[in-house]
Design an enzyme around this catalytic site. Structure first.
Site, mmCIF file in Angstrom:
data_model
loop_
_atom_site.group_PDB
_atom_site.id
_atom_site.type_symbol
_atom_site.label_atom_id
_atom_site.label_comp_id
_atom_site.label_asym_id
_atom_site.label_seq_id
_atom_site.Cartn_x
_atom_site.Cartn_y
_atom_site.Cartn_z
ATOM 1 N N LYS A 89 0.856 -1.183 0.000
ATOM 2 C CA LYS A 89 0.000 0.000 0.000
ATOM 3 C C LYS A 89 0.898 1.241 0.000
ATOM 4 C CE LYS A 89 -3.803 2.024 2.755
ATOM 5 N NZ LYS A 89 -4.612 1.855 3.987
ATOM 6 N N SER A 93 -9.548 1.775 3.221
ATOM 7 C CA SER A 93 -8.673 2.535 2.336
ATOM 8 C C SER A 93 -7.646 1.682 1.606
ATOM 9 C CB SER A 93 -7.940 3.610 3.141
ATOM 10 O OG SER A 93 -7.058 3.003 4.078
ATOM 11 N N SER A 99 -9.615 -0.413 7.489
ATOM 12 C CA SER A 99 -9.066 -0.200 6.142
ATOM 13 C C SER A 99 -8.419 -1.419 5.509
ATOM 14 C CB SER A 99 -8.058 0.957 6.162
ATOM 15 O OG SER A 99 -8.740 2.193 6.090
#
Lengths: 491, 489
Positions: free
Chosen positions: A80, A155, A179
């Site tokens: 990420k 996210s 997330s």
């Protein structure tokens, strides 16, 4: 059929028996990203040179000592974009960090690199990990591989989609209020939110420091357990990381759920669950009971206040954590500004997206003198009560199960106009962050063709139990290897 | 004592002192704490640069030195302490917040005794807490017209201790004496180098006036940018006069921050109360709270050296020194260590004190050297002084030898021997010189015998000149008295 569909153990066997090479595996992953990602939007940047270089080194290691090479040697991973990678641009999905090339790597990256993983690139996410749909990324949309008109969840949307579409074997995400678990549920993969302190946050671009944890997203529970075992453990560079054994993740993985007491929080069923989600959840309960688990109702009475407390504490920390993005060293700068104040205002207005500005404003307000007691302090008290709720519940049960989210993946644009509706997406996941406990989302079934996850929450440092429950459900549900439509290249 | 004329107003002053700690590394990373002279931004890492993703780690040495200071200042050490974030934007603050301590500092409630004008004063210490220093800015030109500023983060993250004093000081002179005593304590316990010019020790002051006898405090003004004892004194005197004039004319003061302008010798308003910063303090989530054990506190306490006031008292009682000499010999740890080493080698304390504070200090002052860094160490000085005590060398010769040794680094006792400067105590040898002196100074001899005591000095001087200062003065005197009997004497 692609190699990326195989679990890590199978790939490991094939790599060691020289059926495939790490370079071949990397090339296949890179080819898939090139072909599929223009539609999916999981990657912000792919790093083919680094991947092939690491793969070549992994091949040497596998040749020299096939038995001794780490299980993750040669396995393609991706990070990420909130995880710092030395020499590779890291933007946290924000304009203000465009062009930021960290001179250092996060501890988790260092640990995985030492084991010989193959880094494919950086994954899209909501700006500074603030969001539940990836629609807050400053750069691109990430589409759900089960339905391109739907969100991937956020996210860590890119991290979930890269695994779901078999672009990477495993990815790392970060979970501050759900997330990792939410996009895992929306995209049909396993996502682990470790206990706070289990994984070093050094090198994770902070969203809310007291809530953030890095964790793996993977096709299978075992893959996730393998990666968590590799990245967990105390780090002298993160004072909030804890010393705790990690051998149970894999050691107890297949211990089953017979006799395990599973709590079902009644408050979690009162949040307006989608009927399809409820049906999958009930089916999961039956499966686990069929395997010998004992379910019982538990109560987490402060659930209704957790969301409000979270949206005070997290923004308060955001307002401080993002203060370093002042335009002096990062971002588009402040050409034309005539005073220092103007320079800051310009740099931050242009550099941050709307949701980030909203949360910075919220947090600044909550910490201001005159409001601190009414907001921040009160929210911290609620946080203590939320943790106490879990303590009481875990005195009665070994783990808590619930749907990961009230709904399956929603449509792109559906909630962007209504921040409160978007925030409510995390209502079942964020209490675990407030309490600092462990949790997993594991694929449990489908509702109208969309994946639905089961959330398993364990006590503080109780990952082993979460993995056991998740593994049992994965084995019983037999859906982990189902491919989403967008994982298949158009003919 | 204040130089201000008698006034119906009483000054109320409290100092906030910032001291960089003498740790090896910075407070939250492993960069060097001693940043002076390094190329800009070379003494940095992701942590002190505040790069995204980096995290602070507490430097235990910083905690220890702060505890040391707190105990030396008689503070209480709570068991539970934590760090907080003080949030504000400024280009020298890379994270946009300073890691500091807000409501649960490392220590609380102590005091400092000091002397001013012969009086002993006790001022309260509110708290001693720990934080990190900022970077430095170099403005192109003057700050008001510069078009850019350069940021140097070499200093960012250096451990900075804040010592907040109670408003117990009643004059600029008291403030100065408090600061000097505090500085001396910090140097004694080895936590700070006391260098105000280079900014490793900094002082801000809060000052207000109230009618003599009143309890309530007046409107407070904070003064910043005083970087010497002299500027602390001058700024407070200036501010006292300014405030008194406003009040005498029936005017009102406003709560504000004012900066001391060394150039203009006045304070200049920087920020009003309305513009006061909103720091949005909250607990630092990257650092777990600290539990300070009693054992840890006692360990630090046990490691505290003797403090200046105690050492001064001991020097008076143990070595029978006058107060003034004890004060001077305990001014710095280096002074008292040197003295005690000389005495430990068997020199009479009074003689050691006289020579260290007299000739040796004079030579050191001229050379701008602290005594412990000069080329005559305690052992060579002790040898020389013992020669004086043993009548092997005269004081006059010793002075010259000491000066020579100070220059060259040679051993003074060896110089006495090699240059044949030893004292002459042979009565026969001296008698020859005495007789010669009497013959050459017949008038002085008769003057003395006629009752003029001073004439004897001329005769002693003549003998000394003949002996090049080496004659034993006692024997010279004895012989002269024998040779020149006085009627009835």
């Amino acid at each position: 059929m692609t190699l990326l569909e195989e679990p890590i153990r199978e790939l490991g066997r094939r790599l060691r028996e020289r059926e495939i090479s790490a370079v071949e595996l990397a090339e296949e992953a890179l080819a898939r990203a090139k072909e599929l990602d223009p539609t999916l939007g999981a990657f912000l940047r792919v790093t083919p040179e680094l991947a092939l270089e690491a793969a070549a080194v992994a091949d040497l290691r596998l040749q020299e000592d096939p038995a001794g090479a780490p299980i993750l040697c040669g396995i393609p991973v991706a990070y990420k974009d909130v995880v710092c990678t030395e020499g590779v641009e890291t933007t946290a999905g924000s304009q203000i960090l465009r062009g930021f090339v960290p001179p250092y790597s996060a501890t988790v990256v260092d640990r995985l690199s030492a084991l010989g993983v193959v880094p494919l690139g950086k994954l899209n996410c909501d700006e500074f990990a603030m969001g539940s749909s990836n629609e807050n990324s400053a750069y691109q949309l990430t589409r759900n591989p089960w339905d391109p008109e739907r969100v991937a969840g956020g996210s860590s949307g890119g991290s979930a989609v890269a695994v779901a579409a078999r672009l990477a074997c495993v990815t790392l995400g970060s979970d501050t209020g759900g997330s990792i678990r939410l996009p895992a549920s929306f995209s049909g993969v396993v996502g682990v939110k470790p206990t706070y302190g289990r994984v070093s946050r050094y090198g994770l671009i902070a969203f809310a420091s007291s809530l953030d944890q890095i964790g793996p997203l993977a096709k299978t529970v075992e893959d996730a357990a393998l990666v968590l075992t590799a990245i967990a453990g105390q780090d002298p560079r993160d004072s909030t990381s804890v010393v705790a054994p990690v051998d149970g993740f894999l050691g107890e993985l297949r211990a089953g759920v017979k006799g395990l007491r599973l709590g079902i929080p009644k408050e979690y069923l009162e949040v307006g669950l989608d009927p399809g989600v409820r049906a999958v959840f009930e089916q999961s309960i039956r499966m686990l009971e069929g395997l010998g688990a004992v379910t019982q109702e538990v109560s987490l009475p402060t659930t209704e206040y957790a969301l409000s407390a979270y949206y005070v504490i997290a923004p308060a920390e955001v307002s401080s954590n993002l203060a370093r993005m002042d335009g002096v060293r990062f971002g588009p700068g402040f050409a034309g500004a005539t005073t220092l104040k103007e320079a800051y205002e310009q740099a931050r207005h242009e550099g941050f997206g709307e949701e980030v500005r909203r949360r910075v404003t919220l947090g600044t307000y909550a910490l201001s003198s005159g409001y601190y007691d009414a907001y921040y302090l009160r929210a911290q008290k609620v946080r203590t009560l939320v943790a106490q709720d879990f303590d009481l519940a875990f005195a009665q049960v070994d783990a808590i199960i619930s749907p990961t989210a009230p709904t399956a993946a929603f449509r792109l644009g559906e909630r962007t106009a209504d921040p409160l509706a978007m925030y409510a997406t995390d209502v079942l996941t964020l209490p675990a962050n407030l309490a600092g406990i462990s949790g997993i989302s594991v694929p449990a079934g489908f509702a109208a063709g969309l994946p639905v996850g089961l959330q398993v929450l364990g006590p503080y440092l109780g990952e082993s139990t979460c993995f056991r429950v998740a593994q049992s459900l994965e084995t019983e549900a037999r859906i982990w290897d189902r491919l989403p439509p967008l994982a298949v290249a158009p003919a | 004592m204040s130089t201000i004329a008698p006034s119906p107003w009483e000054a109320v002053i409290g100092l906030e002192v910032h001291a960089q700690l003498l740790t090896r590394s910075k407070m939250f990373c492993s960069c060097r704490a001693d940043y002076l002279g390094l190329p800009p931004n070379s003494n940095t890492c992701p942590v002190c640069l505040g790069l995204p993703g980096s995290l602070p780690v507490i430097n235990e040495a910083g905690i220890r030195l702060t505890l040391r200071t707190a105990l030396a200042l008689n503070c209480e050490i709570p068991q539970f302490t934590k760090f907080d974030r003080k949030n504000y934007f400024y280009p020298d603050l890379p994270k946009g917040y300073q890691i500091s301590q807000y409501d649960l500092p490392l220590s609380l409630g102590g005091w400092l005794d000091f002397e001013v004008g012969g009086r002993s004063v006790r001022a309260g210490i509110t708290r001693v807490h720990l934080e990190e220093d900022t970077g430095t800015l170099h403005h192109a030109g003057e700050i008001h017209n510069s078009t850019f500023s350069l940021v140097d983060l070499n200093r960012a993250g250096v451990p900075l201790m804040e010592i907040v004093g109670e408003p117990d000081l009643r004059s600029p002179a008291e403030a100065r004496a408090y600061l000097a005593t505090l500085r001396q304590v910090l140097i004694y316990i080895g936590v700070n180098d006391g260098n105000m010019e280079e900014g490793s020790l900094r002082c801000d002051a809060n000052i207000s006036l109230r009618p003599v006898g009143a309890e309530a405090l007046g409107v407070k003004v904070e003064i910043k940018n005083m970087n010497s004892f002299r500027s602390v004194l001058r700024a407070l005197e200036y501010e006292l006069t300014r405030q008194r004039e406003v009040l005498d004319e029936g005017g009102r003061l406003s709560q504000e921050t004012r900066g001391w302008s060394e150039l203009e010798q006045r304070t200049v308003s920087q920020r009003s109360k309305e513009e006061a910063q909103e720091y949005r303090y909250f607990p630092e989530p990257d650092l777990p709270p600290l539990v300070i054990s009693r054992a840890q506190v006692e360990e630090v306490r046990a490691g505290l050296p003797e403090l200046p006031a105690a050492r001064r008292a001991r020097f008076q009682s143990q070595y029978r020194l006058a107060d003034e000499q004890a004060l001077l010999l305990t001014a710095r740890p280096g002074d008292s260590q040197y003295f005690e080493e000389v005495v430990a080698l068997g020199v009479t304390p009074q003689l050691a004190a006289n020579w260290q504070l007299g000739d040796l200090q004079g030579l050191c002052n001229t050379a701008n050297l602290p005594v412990e860094k000069c080329r005559v160490g305690p052992a060579p000085l002790a040898d020389l002084l013992k020669m004086i005590e043993g009548h092997e060398v005269t004081a006059n010769v010793a002075k010259e030898v000491l000066a020579q040794a100070f220059e060259t680094g040679e051993d003074p006792a060896e110089l006495v021997r090699s240059q044949g400067l030893g004292q002459v105590s042979d009565t026969g040898e001296i008698a020859v010189m005495v007789d010669q002196a009497l013959a050459q100074n017949a008038k002085a001899a008769s003057d003395y015998q006629a009752g003029n005591d001073r004439a004897l000095g001329a005769l002693v001087g003549a003998v000394m000149k003949m002996s090049q200062g080496r004659a034993n003065a006692d024997i010279v005197n004895q012989l002269l008295h024998t040779r020149l009997p006085r009627p009835g004497g």
